[in-house]
Design an enzyme around this catalytic site. Structure first.
Site, short mmCIF file in Angstrom:
data_model
loop_
_atom_site.label_atom_id
_atom_site.label_comp_id
_atom_site.label_asym_id
_atom_site.label_seq_id
_atom_site.Cartn_x
_atom_site.Cartn_y
_atom_site.Cartn_z
N HIS A 1 32.24 60.69 37.09
CA HIS A 1 32.56 59.68 38.32
C HIS A 1 34.42 60.20 38.85
O HIS A 1 34.54 60.73 38.61
CB HIS A 1 32.73 58.53 38.20
CG HIS A 1 32.63 57.10 39.27
ND1 HIS A 1 34.04 57.07 39.80
CD2 HIS A 1 31.69 56.57 39.48
CE1 HIS A 1 33.56 56.19 41.04
NE2 HIS A 1 32.43 55.43 40.98
N ASP B 1 25.26 54.07 36.78
CA ASP B 1 24.03 54.50 37.16
C ASP B 1 23.24 54.66 35.56
O ASP B 1 22.04 54.50 34.93
CB ASP B 1 23.62 55.33 37.35
CG ASP B 1 24.26 55.31 39.40
OD1 ASP B 1 23.41 53.64 39.85
OD2 ASP B 1 24.29 55.90 39.24
N1 CMC Z 1 27.25 66.28 33.86
C1 CMC Z 1 27.93 67.89 33.38
N2 CMC Z 1 28.48 67.99 33.51
C2 CMC Z 1 28.97 67.22 35.11
C3 CMC Z 1 28.81 65.93 35.51
C4 CMC Z 1 27.47 65.91 34.86
N3 CMC Z 1 26.82 65.03 35.84
N4 CMC Z 1 29.64 65.02 35.90
C5 CMC Z 1 30.47 66.41 36.52
N5 CMC Z 1 30.17 67.59 35.64
C6 CMC Z 1 31.85 68.82 35.22
C7 CMC Z 1 30.56 69.58 36.18
O1 CMC Z 1 30.02 70.37 36.99
C8 CMC Z 1 32.52 70.13 37.10
O2 CMC Z 1 32.47 71.30 35.96
P1 CMC Z 1 33.68 71.92 35.73
O3 CMC Z 1 35.23 71.93 36.06
O4 CMC Z 1 33.60 73.08 35.03
O5 CMC Z 1 33.24 72.78 37.65
C9 CMC Z 1 33.56 68.79 36.75
O6 CMC Z 1 32.60 68.14 35.49
C10 CMC Z 1 34.32 68.26 37.29
O7 CMC Z 1 32.65 67.55 38.27
P2 CMC Z 1 33.05 67.52 40.36
O8 CMC Z 1 31.20 68.02 40.37
O9 CMC Z 1 34.32 68.14 40.48
O10 CMC Z 1 33.19 65.43 39.71
P3 CMC Z 1 33.14 64.99 41.25
O11 CMC Z 1 33.91 64.19 40.87
O12 CMC Z 1 32.89 66.39 43.24
O13 CMC Z 1 31.90 64.21 40.72
C11 CMC Z 1 30.04 63.09 40.22
C12 CMC Z 1 31.78 63.15 40.65
C13 CMC Z 1 29.58 60.98 40.10
C14 CMC Z 1 28.78 63.28 42.14
C15 CMC Z 1 29.58 63.87 39.54
O14 CMC Z 1 30.33 63.48 38.56
C16 CMC Z 1 27.86 63.95 38.93
O15 CMC Z 1 27.24 64.85 39.84
N6 CMC Z 1 27.83 62.98 38.36
C17 CMC Z 1 26.29 62.75 37.66
C18 CMC Z 1 25.66 61.85 38.81
C19 CMC Z 1 25.95 60.63 39.33
O16 CMC Z 1 24.94 60.45 38.00
N7 CMC Z 1 25.90 60.00 40.36
C20 CMC Z 1 26.27 58.97 40.11
C21 CMC Z 1 28.40 57.80 40.56
S1 CMC Z 1 27.78 56.62 39.96
C22 CMC Z 1 27.48 55.97 40.97
C23 CMC Z 1 27.92 55.62 42.32
O17 CMC Z 1 29.23 55.90 43.26
O18 CMC Z 1 26.86 55.66 43.83
#
Ligand code: CMC
Length: 427
Positions: free
Chosen positions: A306, A363
């Protein structure tokens, strides 16, 4: 601590005001920076940008705290219901019992969709996604109730209570109309004697001669709605506020928010979780293969991570136990729930997830409950939208009451510098 900060850039120093929130969050106020210095701030994806001051919801992502209007989410989940929380979000205070029954009556009275709106939803292409249908339905509803949808901020504010009750009442009916059309069944009219969630379950699924809906199922749905009701400046809420800042009415602002919610990284994640769990199940993997591929960047563990929470999402904690209760009430076992539990257990002990502070989010478990309740996977995000509607509306109202300027970020341009038109024949 000083209420000023100093920024040095080149040979000049600029004084910035420090804004302090009621929970002692601090922000450097850069609103005058460009005027005073000629430079802007840069924050790709807005991860470090406060876009507004708001009194709706407080989140402390490090501690895993979520509060609506000051009330902790766990206490609301235990003691309140969704419609009560709608009024809390919309008006800032918990309702009295007279205010709550008045709102329930209003919602109940608004549940019948205007016939032209029903026709509009039913005439959409057969393969339209339920989220697209919901966004279209909201715009059609605004058109059918044009006195509540004027784009005159003062008038829209005066009519806000009716518009909010109408939207909250109509969303389940719009979702049910779209679903029934898809499965070739005719629309089932709402039943005013049912509560909000029983009525929705019945409009979606009930057939002639069915037994009454088990109250523990409508309670599980009520809880899901309540837990999704607001989450401060996320992608869809910021979209809603952005649209509202231009003076658009609540119907248009929420239609935009629904579209923003649709994507798999936001509200669409609840569908993606179920697809992921089903794929793992059908491949015979116990989850470890999938965890490995997520660590290698080949896939994402959906329902994990998140932008704000660097701790267990408090909503996921509540839903995890609600999931057990709902499946027990339905008397079903879910092999994908076992896979979800195993994924969580493995991920929470794995340095990849620990180092990045990736925990289950809202989720991760909600889809399993929705699937057990009978909702088709492609309607899950619609359910998120129904739950989130009071939050979007509360933010629309906040902008309408306090927003002074249209929202308009700047950019750092990285394209071509000036060049000259080459006639078509020479290219
Ligand atoms: N599985 C594997 N690796 C992950 C995941 C995941 N679900 N989420 C983040 N990472 C890794 C990402 O690859 C990155 O690694 P590195 O530093 O080596 O490049 C690190 O963790 C930071 O991730 P980020 O993408 O920069 O984080 P963000 O804050 O931009 O993204 C997120 C947040 C929710 C989009 C992401 O965690 C994600 O894609 N999660 C899966 C989708 C999901 O469950 N979304 C629902 C969010 S809650 C409901 C809502 O608010 O809508």
């Amino acid at each position: 601590m000083s209420d000023k900060a100093t920024l040095t850039f080149g040979d000049s120093s600029f004084e910035l005001n420090v804004l302090i929130g009621t929970e002692n969050e601090k922000a450097l106020d850069v609103s005058q920076l460009r005027k005073n210095s000629g430079v802007i701030t840069y924050d790709d994806g807005y991860g470090n940008t406060g876009s507004c001051e708001s009194s709706v919801t407080f989140i402390d992502g490090d501690k895993g705290i979520l509060r609506y209007r000051g009330y902790d989410i766990a206490e609301l989940a235990e003691k309140a219901n969704f419609l009560e929380v709608c009024l809390l979000l919309l008006n800032g205070e918990l309702p009295t019992s007279a205010q709550l029954s008045n709102f329930q009556e209003k919602v109940s009275a608004f549940q019948n969709l205007p016939s032209e709106v029903l026709k509009a939803v039913e005439s959409l292409p057969a393969n339209i996604h339920p989220m697209a249908s919901l966004a279209t339905g909201l715009q059609a509803l605004g058109g059918a109730c044009s006195h509540l949808c004027t784009n005159d901020r003062q008038k829209d504010l005066e009519n806000f209570d009716d518009a909010a009750a109408l939207i909250i009442a109509a969303l389940p009916a719009l979702a049910a109309a779209s679903h029934r059309k898809k499965v070739g069944e005719s629309f089932k009219n709402p039943d005013k004697s049912h509560n909000y969630c029983t009525n929705f379950l019945s409009m979606m699924f009930a057939k002639e001669g069915d037994k009454p809906i088990n109250s523990s199922l409508s309670k599980a749905l009520d809880l899901i709605f309540l837990l999704h009701a607001d989450h401060e400046q996320n992608c869809s809420t910021s979209t809603c506020r952005m649209i509202a800042s231009g003076g658009a009415n609540p119907f248009a602002s929420l239609a935009g928010a629904v579209s923003a919610l649709w994507g798999p990284l936001h509200g669409g994640a609840n569908m993606a979780v179920i697809n992921m769990l089903n794929d793992i199940h059908s491949s015979g993997d116990d989850g470890s293969g999938f965890i490995q591929s997520a660590k290698e960047g080949k896939s994402r563990l959906m329902g994990f991570g998140h932008r704000v929470y660097r701790n267990y999402d408090p909503r996921a904690k509540i839903l995890k136990s609600a999931c057990d209760q709902a499946l027990e009430a339905l008397g079903v076992s879910s092999p994908i729930l076992d896979i979800a539990r195993r994924l969580e257990e493995v991920a929470l002990q794995d340095p990849y997830f620990i180092d990045r502070k990736l925990y289950p989010n809202v989720d991760f478990y909600s889809g399993i409950i929705l699937q057990a309740l009978g909702f088709p996977t492609n309607t899950f995000t619609v359910l998120f939208a129904i739950g989130r509607a009071p939050g979007w509306l509360a933010h629309w109202k906040e902008i309408a009451q306090t927003g002074k300027r249209i929202h308009r970020p700047r950019q750092i341009y990285q394209g071509s510098t000036l060049r000259y038109y080459e006639p078509l024949a020479n290219r």
